[in-house]
Design an enzyme around this catalytic site. Structure first.
Site, PDB file in Angstrom:
ATOM      1  CB  ILE A  66      10.953   7.588  76.871  1.00  0.00           C
ATOM      2  CG1 ILE A  66      11.417   7.406  75.423  1.00  0.00           C
ATOM      3  CG2 ILE A  66      12.072   7.206  77.820  1.00  0.00           C
ATOM      4  CD1 ILE A  66      12.622   8.307  75.037  1.00  0.00           C
ATOM      5  CB  SER A  67       8.361   2.983  74.403  1.00  0.00           C
ATOM      6  OG  SER A  67       7.035   3.403  74.612  1.00  0.00           O
ATOM      7  CD  GLN A  68      12.536  -2.853  76.269  1.00  0.00           C
ATOM      8  OE1 GLN A  68      11.464  -3.027  76.830  1.00  0.00           O
ATOM      9  NE2 GLN A  68      13.362  -3.814  75.970  1.00  0.00           N
TER      10      GLN A  68
END
Ligand code: SAM
Length: 223
Positions: A66-68
């Protein structure tokens, strides 16, 4: 969307995350409001939930992340999308960015290459009553059936600017895509200036994404 009061034990952590996004230069209130509402912890494997509001990418299985939060905010802000705009997301992953876009009133179309990830993302999104349209496929070729789009966001690192995605943008629409090697990518914002493949490019800072794998991405064996 977020629960009110005591039921939402992550509320404070989420507010701190949003403050950090403001401090890091995110200024679009619609993006900040959406990220204040969407419960990021629900998109994260249970053992990692205490880190859900850290400004960090986290593993979601199948070697993906999951992206930052800063990356999600930066890409979403860069789209300049308005309510009811049609946005195509390539790389559904956990479904978090899908939920953020939908919370802004955007009509979201999302494609994920790995079927099991899309299944999990759908389960979470559906439990939150998020509205979106999704499929499991190679997103580098876009989604002709629903084109043209006001915006396209590619949430995996690409070796180049995927031609089909530019073609499927409306004139004036924006494609946000990290382009570079498999180690580092520079965020590029492509604005379509005319029919076909005419566009201008704005170059932003460096990021690090998992690879975009597919016809106009990296070959599978390098993934
Ligand atoms: N937007 C996601 C989120 O909010 O969790 C981040 C996803 S992760 C950084 C990138 C995702 O892109 C991975 O789930 C990966 O499987 C997917 N992906 C890679 N190549 C793809 C392709 N050609 N088409 C669709 N999805 C792809």
């Amino acid at each position: 969307m977020a629960k009110s009061g005591l039921l939402d034990k992550y509320r404070e952590a989420r507010e701190e995350m949003v403050q950090l996004l403001l401090d890091r230069g995110i200024s679009d209130e619609r993006v900040l409001n959406a990220m204040a509402q969407v419960e990021r912890h629900l998109f994260i494997p249970i053992p990692l939930r205490n880190h859900a509001y850290d400004d960090a990418a986290l593993p979601i299985g199948e070697g993906q992340t999951i992206s930052q939060p800063f990356t999600v905010a930066f890409m979403t802000e860069s789209l300049h999308a308005r309510e009811l705009d049609k946005v195509l997301e390539i790389g559904t992953g956990s479904g978090y960015q899908t939920a953020v876009l939908a919370a802004m009133g955007i009509r979201v179309f999302t494609i994920e290459r790995i079927p099991s990830l899309l299944d999990s993302a759908r389960r979470v999104l559906d439990s939150m009553n998020v509205r979106y349209i999704s499929k499991s496929s190679d997103g580098t070729i876009g989604w002709k059936e629903f084109a043209p789009f006001d915006g396209i966001v590619v949430t995996a690192g690409s070796p180049g600017i995927p031609k089909s995605l530019v073609e499927q943008l409306k004139v004036g629409g924006r494609l946000v895509v990290p382009v570079g090697t498999q180690d580092f990518q520079q965020m590029k914002i492509i604005t379509k200036t005319g029919e076909g493949n005419n566009y201008s490019i704005e170059e932003k800072s460096d990021f690090k994404f998992v690879p975009l794998i597919g016809r106009d991405g990296w070959p599978e064996r390098n993934g």
